[in-house]
Design a protein around this motif. Structure first.
Motif, short mmCIF file in Angstrom:
data_model
loop_
_atom_site.label_atom_id
_atom_site.label_comp_id
_atom_site.label_asym_id
_atom_site.label_seq_id
_atom_site.Cartn_x
_atom_site.Cartn_y
_atom_site.Cartn_z
N ASP A 162 0.82 -1.21 0.00
CA ASP A 162 0.00 0.00 0.00
C ASP A 162 0.86 1.26 0.00
O ASP A 162 0.53 2.24 -0.64
CB ASP A 162 -1.01 0.01 1.15
CG ASP A 162 -0.42 -0.29 2.52
OD1 ASP A 162 0.82 -0.43 2.65
OD2 ASP A 162 -1.20 -0.39 3.47
N ILE A 163 1.99 1.22 0.71
CA ILE A 163 2.86 2.40 0.77
C ILE A 163 4.32 1.99 0.86
O ILE A 163 4.65 0.97 1.47
CB ILE A 163 2.49 3.32 1.97
CG1 ILE A 163 3.25 4.65 1.90
CG2 ILE A 163 2.67 2.61 3.29
CD1 ILE A 163 2.68 5.74 2.80
N ALA A 164 5.17 2.77 0.23
CA ALA A 164 6.62 2.61 0.37
C ALA A 164 7.08 3.75 1.27
O ALA A 164 7.19 4.89 0.82
CB ALA A 164 7.31 2.67 -0.99
N GLY A 165 7.28 3.44 2.54
CA GLY A 165 7.71 4.47 3.48
C GLY A 165 9.18 4.80 3.35
O GLY A 165 9.57 5.96 3.29
N THR A 166 10.00 3.76 3.28
CA THR A 166 11.44 3.94 3.11
C THR A 166 11.97 3.14 1.92
O THR A 166 13.05 3.41 1.44
CB THR A 166 12.21 3.47 4.36
OG1 THR A 166 12.01 2.07 4.53
CG2 THR A 166 11.76 4.24 5.60
N GLY A 167 11.21 2.12 1.52
CA GLY A 167 11.65 1.19 0.48
C GLY A 167 12.22 -0.08 1.08
O GLY A 167 12.53 -1.04 0.38
N ALA A 168 12.36 -0.12 2.41
CA ALA A 168 12.97 -1.26 3.08
C ALA A 168 12.19 -2.55 2.90
O ALA A 168 12.78 -3.62 2.72
CB ALA A 168 13.12 -0.96 4.57
N THR A 169 10.87 -2.48 2.92
CA THR A 169 10.07 -3.69 2.78
C THR A 169 10.27 -4.29 1.40
O THR A 169 10.51 -5.50 1.26
CB THR A 169 8.58 -3.40 3.04
OG1 THR A 169 8.44 -2.90 4.38
CG2 THR A 169 7.73 -4.64 2.87
N PHE A 170 10.19 -3.47 0.36
CA PHE A 170 10.41 -3.99 -0.99
C PHE A 170 11.81 -4.59 -1.12
O PHE A 170 11.98 -5.65 -1.73
CB PHE A 170 10.21 -2.90 -2.04
CG PHE A 170 8.77 -2.58 -2.33
CD1 PHE A 170 7.87 -3.57 -2.69
CD2 PHE A 170 8.33 -1.27 -2.26
CE1 PHE A 170 6.54 -3.27 -2.97
CE2 PHE A 170 7.00 -0.96 -2.54
CZ PHE A 170 6.10 -1.96 -2.91
N SER A 171 12.81 -3.93 -0.57
CA SER A 171 14.18 -4.45 -0.64
C SER A 171 14.30 -5.80 0.06
O SER A 171 14.91 -6.73 -0.46
CB SER A 171 15.17 -3.46 -0.03
OG SER A 171 15.23 -2.30 -0.81
N ALA A 172 13.74 -5.91 1.26
CA ALA A 172 13.83 -7.15 2.02
C ALA A 172 13.09 -8.30 1.35
O ALA A 172 13.60 -9.42 1.29
CB ALA A 172 13.30 -6.93 3.44
N VAL A 173 11.89 -8.02 0.82
CA VAL A 173 11.14 -9.08 0.14
C VAL A 173 11.84 -9.48 -1.16
O VAL A 173 11.95 -10.66 -1.48
CB VAL A 173 9.67 -8.65 -0.12
CG1 VAL A 173 8.94 -9.69 -0.96
CG2 VAL A 173 8.95 -8.44 1.21
N SER A 174 12.35 -8.51 -1.90
CA SER A 174 13.10 -8.83 -3.13
C SER A 174 14.29 -9.73 -2.81
O SER A 174 14.54 -10.71 -3.52
CB SER A 174 13.61 -7.54 -3.80
OG SER A 174 12.53 -6.78 -4.27
N GLU A 175 15.00 -9.40 -1.76
CA GLU A 175 16.15 -10.20 -1.35
C GLU A 175 15.72 -11.62 -0.98
O GLU A 175 16.36 -12.60 -1.34
CB GLU A 175 16.85 -9.52 -0.18
CG GLU A 175 18.14 -10.19 0.23
CD GLU A 175 18.81 -9.42 1.36
OE1 GLU A 175 19.14 -10.05 2.39
OE2 GLU A 175 19.01 -8.20 1.21
N ALA A 176 14.60 -11.73 -0.24
CA ALA A 176 14.11 -13.04 0.18
C ALA A 176 13.69 -13.91 -1.01
O ALA A 176 13.76 -15.14 -0.94
CB ALA A 176 12.93 -12.88 1.15
N LEU A 177 13.26 -13.28 -2.11
CA LEU A 177 12.79 -14.04 -3.27
C LEU A 177 13.85 -14.21 -4.36
O LEU A 177 13.65 -14.98 -5.30
CB LEU A 177 11.57 -13.35 -3.88
CG LEU A 177 10.33 -13.24 -2.99
CD1 LEU A 177 9.22 -12.50 -3.72
CD2 LEU A 177 9.87 -14.62 -2.54
#
Length: 185
Positions: free
Chosen positions: A110-125
Protein backbone atom coordinates in the motif's frame (compact mmCIF):
# COMPACT_ATOMS: atom_id res chain seq x y z
CA UNK A 1 18.26 6.34 12.53
CA UNK A 2 19.42 2.80 13.22
CA UNK A 3 22.26 0.85 11.74
CA UNK A 4 19.77 -1.78 10.55
CA UNK A 5 20.29 -3.00 6.97
CA UNK A 6 17.37 -0.96 5.63
CA UNK A 7 17.57 2.11 7.85
CA UNK A 8 15.97 5.27 6.42
CA UNK A 9 13.66 8.01 7.69
CA UNK A 10 10.14 8.67 6.56
CA UNK A 11 9.14 12.32 6.11
CA UNK A 12 6.06 13.48 8.02
CA UNK A 13 4.68 17.01 8.12
CA UNK A 14 2.59 15.77 11.07
CA UNK A 15 -0.47 17.68 9.98
CA UNK A 16 -3.58 15.60 9.44
CA UNK A 17 -3.33 12.03 8.05
CA UNK A 18 -4.49 11.37 4.51
CA UNK A 19 -7.54 9.09 4.26
CA UNK A 20 -8.04 7.59 0.81
CA UNK A 21 -11.36 5.95 0.07
CA UNK A 22 -11.59 2.31 -0.97
CA UNK A 23 -12.61 3.52 -4.44
CA UNK A 24 -9.51 5.75 -4.73
CA UNK A 25 -7.27 2.84 -3.71
CA UNK A 26 -8.92 0.49 -6.20
CA UNK A 27 -8.70 3.07 -8.98
CA UNK A 28 -5.00 3.61 -8.19
CA UNK A 29 -4.39 -0.17 -8.29
CA UNK A 30 -6.04 -0.28 -11.72
CA UNK A 31 -3.85 2.58 -12.96
CA UNK A 32 -0.75 0.80 -11.67
CA UNK A 33 -1.78 -2.44 -13.40
CA UNK A 34 -2.47 -0.60 -16.66
CA UNK A 35 1.01 0.92 -16.49
CA UNK A 36 2.50 -2.59 -16.38
CA UNK A 37 0.74 -4.00 -19.43
CA UNK A 38 3.41 -4.85 -21.99
CA UNK A 39 6.22 -5.12 -19.43
CA UNK A 40 9.13 -7.12 -20.78
CA UNK A 41 9.37 -9.69 -19.39
CA UNK A 42 5.62 -9.97 -18.85
CA UNK A 43 4.18 -9.87 -15.31
CA UNK A 44 3.68 -13.56 -14.52
CA UNK A 45 2.96 -13.34 -10.79
CA UNK A 46 1.67 -10.68 -8.39
CA UNK A 47 2.71 -10.89 -4.73
CA UNK A 48 0.86 -8.78 -2.16
CA UNK A 49 2.86 -7.81 0.90
CA UNK A 50 0.67 -8.44 3.94
CA UNK A 51 -1.20 -6.84 5.22
CA UNK A 52 -1.61 -3.54 3.39
CA UNK A 53 -0.61 -4.76 -0.07
CA UNK A 54 -3.11 -7.62 -0.23
CA UNK A 55 -6.16 -5.74 -1.55
CA UNK A 56 -4.36 -3.70 -4.23
CA UNK A 57 -2.34 -6.78 -5.28
CA UNK A 58 -5.49 -8.89 -5.76
CA UNK A 59 -6.96 -6.21 -8.00
CA UNK A 60 -3.76 -5.89 -9.98
CA UNK A 61 -3.46 -9.66 -10.40
CA UNK A 62 -7.05 -9.82 -11.71
CA UNK A 63 -6.40 -6.99 -14.15
CA UNK A 64 -3.10 -8.49 -15.34
CA UNK A 65 -4.56 -12.03 -15.41
CA UNK A 66 -1.62 -13.23 -13.32
CA UNK A 67 -1.57 -15.57 -10.32
CA UNK A 68 -1.80 -13.91 -6.89
CA UNK A 69 0.34 -14.85 -3.88
CA UNK A 70 1.27 -13.13 -0.64
CA UNK A 71 4.17 -12.77 1.76
CA UNK A 72 4.33 -11.17 5.18
CA UNK A 73 6.83 -8.42 5.94
CA UNK A 74 6.81 -6.16 8.96
CA UNK A 75 9.02 -3.45 10.38
CA UNK A 76 6.66 -1.10 12.20
CA UNK A 77 6.42 -1.66 15.93
CA UNK A 78 2.75 -0.56 16.03
CA UNK A 79 0.02 1.05 13.94
CA UNK A 80 0.46 4.43 15.65
CA UNK A 81 0.56 7.41 13.25
CA UNK A 82 3.84 9.11 12.31
CA UNK A 83 5.92 6.17 13.44
CA UNK A 84 9.42 5.84 12.03
CA UNK A 85 10.40 2.51 10.53
CA UNK A 86 12.85 0.44 12.54
CA UNK A 87 14.91 -0.54 9.50
CA UNK A 88 14.62 -4.19 10.58
CA UNK A 89 12.25 -6.02 8.24
CA UNK A 90 11.06 -9.52 9.05
CA UNK A 91 9.94 -11.42 5.93
CA UNK A 92 7.92 -14.64 6.13
CA UNK A 93 7.72 -16.65 2.91
CA UNK A 94 5.33 -19.55 3.42
CA UNK A 95 5.13 -22.83 1.55
CA UNK A 96 2.38 -21.68 -0.81
CA UNK A 97 4.76 -19.57 -2.90
CA UNK A 98 6.20 -21.20 -6.03
CA UNK A 99 9.77 -22.47 -5.73
CA UNK A 100 10.73 -20.81 -9.04
CA UNK A 101 9.59 -17.65 -10.85
CA UNK A 102 9.85 -16.75 -14.52
CA UNK A 103 8.98 -13.44 -16.16
CA UNK A 104 8.35 -10.40 -13.97
CA UNK A 105 7.33 -10.91 -10.35
CA UNK A 106 5.38 -7.87 -9.19
CA UNK A 107 5.57 -6.98 -5.49
CA UNK A 108 2.69 -4.78 -4.29
CA UNK A 109 2.29 -2.83 -1.07
CA UNK A 110 0.00 0.00 0.00
CA UNK A 111 2.86 2.40 0.77
CA UNK A 112 6.62 2.61 0.37
CA UNK A 113 7.71 4.47 3.48
CA UNK A 114 11.44 3.94 3.11
CA UNK A 115 11.65 1.19 0.48
CA UNK A 116 12.97 -1.26 3.08
CA UNK A 117 10.07 -3.69 2.78
CA UNK A 118 10.41 -3.99 -0.99
CA UNK A 119 14.18 -4.45 -0.64
CA UNK A 120 13.83 -7.15 2.02
CA UNK A 121 11.14 -9.08 0.14
CA UNK A 122 13.10 -8.83 -3.13
CA UNK A 123 16.15 -10.20 -1.35
CA UNK A 124 14.11 -13.04 0.18
CA UNK A 125 12.79 -14.04 -3.27
CA UNK A 126 15.94 -13.48 -5.35
CA UNK A 127 17.07 -17.11 -5.09
CA UNK A 128 13.79 -18.27 -6.66
CA UNK A 129 14.19 -16.35 -9.94
CA UNK A 130 14.83 -18.18 -13.21
CA UNK A 131 17.39 -16.72 -15.62
CA UNK A 132 15.91 -13.61 -17.20
CA UNK A 133 13.25 -13.19 -14.49
CA UNK A 134 12.87 -9.83 -12.79
CA UNK A 135 11.27 -8.32 -9.70
CA UNK A 136 9.33 -5.06 -9.96
CA UNK A 137 7.55 -3.16 -7.20
CA UNK A 138 4.42 -1.03 -7.08
CA UNK A 139 2.78 0.94 -4.27
CA UNK A 140 -0.27 3.14 -4.09
CA UNK A 141 1.77 5.70 -2.09
CA UNK A 142 5.40 6.70 -1.77
CA UNK A 143 6.54 8.68 1.25
CA UNK A 144 8.62 11.72 0.29
CA UNK A 145 11.50 10.34 2.40
CA UNK A 146 11.57 6.99 0.59
CA UNK A 147 15.19 6.39 -0.39
CA UNK A 148 14.48 3.19 -2.34
CA UNK A 149 11.29 4.01 -4.24
CA UNK A 150 9.17 1.35 -5.92
CA UNK A 151 9.21 1.03 -9.69
CA UNK A 152 5.68 2.46 -9.84
CA UNK A 153 3.49 4.54 -7.48
CA UNK A 154 0.54 6.91 -7.71
CA UNK A 155 0.76 9.45 -4.87
CA UNK A 156 3.75 10.95 -3.07
CA UNK A 157 2.86 12.05 0.46
CA UNK A 158 4.63 13.68 3.38
CA UNK A 159 2.19 12.60 6.05
CA UNK A 160 0.66 9.46 7.51
CA UNK A 161 -1.91 7.55 5.42
CA UNK A 162 -4.88 5.76 7.00
CA UNK A 163 -6.09 3.07 4.60
CA UNK A 164 -9.71 1.95 4.35
CA UNK A 165 -8.72 -1.62 5.34
CA UNK A 166 -7.11 -0.42 8.59
CA UNK A 167 -8.58 0.59 11.92
CA UNK A 168 -10.05 4.11 11.49
CA UNK A 169 -8.06 7.08 12.75
CA UNK A 170 -9.50 8.72 15.88
CA UNK A 171 -8.86 12.30 14.78
CA UNK A 172 -9.49 14.36 11.65
CA UNK A 173 -8.20 13.27 8.25
CA UNK A 174 -7.57 15.05 4.95
CA UNK A 175 -8.57 13.97 1.44
CA UNK A 176 -6.03 13.03 -1.21
CA UNK A 177 -5.20 15.13 -4.24
CA UNK A 178 -6.92 13.82 -7.40
CA UNK A 179 -5.47 10.88 -9.28
CA UNK A 180 -3.30 12.12 -12.10
CA UNK A 181 -0.86 9.51 -13.36
CA UNK A 182 1.49 6.73 -12.33
CA UNK A 183 5.02 7.77 -11.41
CA UNK A 184 7.90 5.51 -12.34
CA UNK A 185 11.44 5.12 -11.17
Amino acid sequence: MTDAPYAARRVFAQHVPFAPTRYQCFDAARLLAESLVGTDPEVTCVIGIASGGIEPARLMADYLKAPFHSVTAKHNTSDAPWQQATGNVDVVVDGTLPERFAGTVLLVDDIAGTGATFSAVSEALSGRLDDGAAIMSAALFRNRGCTQPPNRWVWTVNDWVVFPWERPHDGPTQPLPPLRQVSAQ
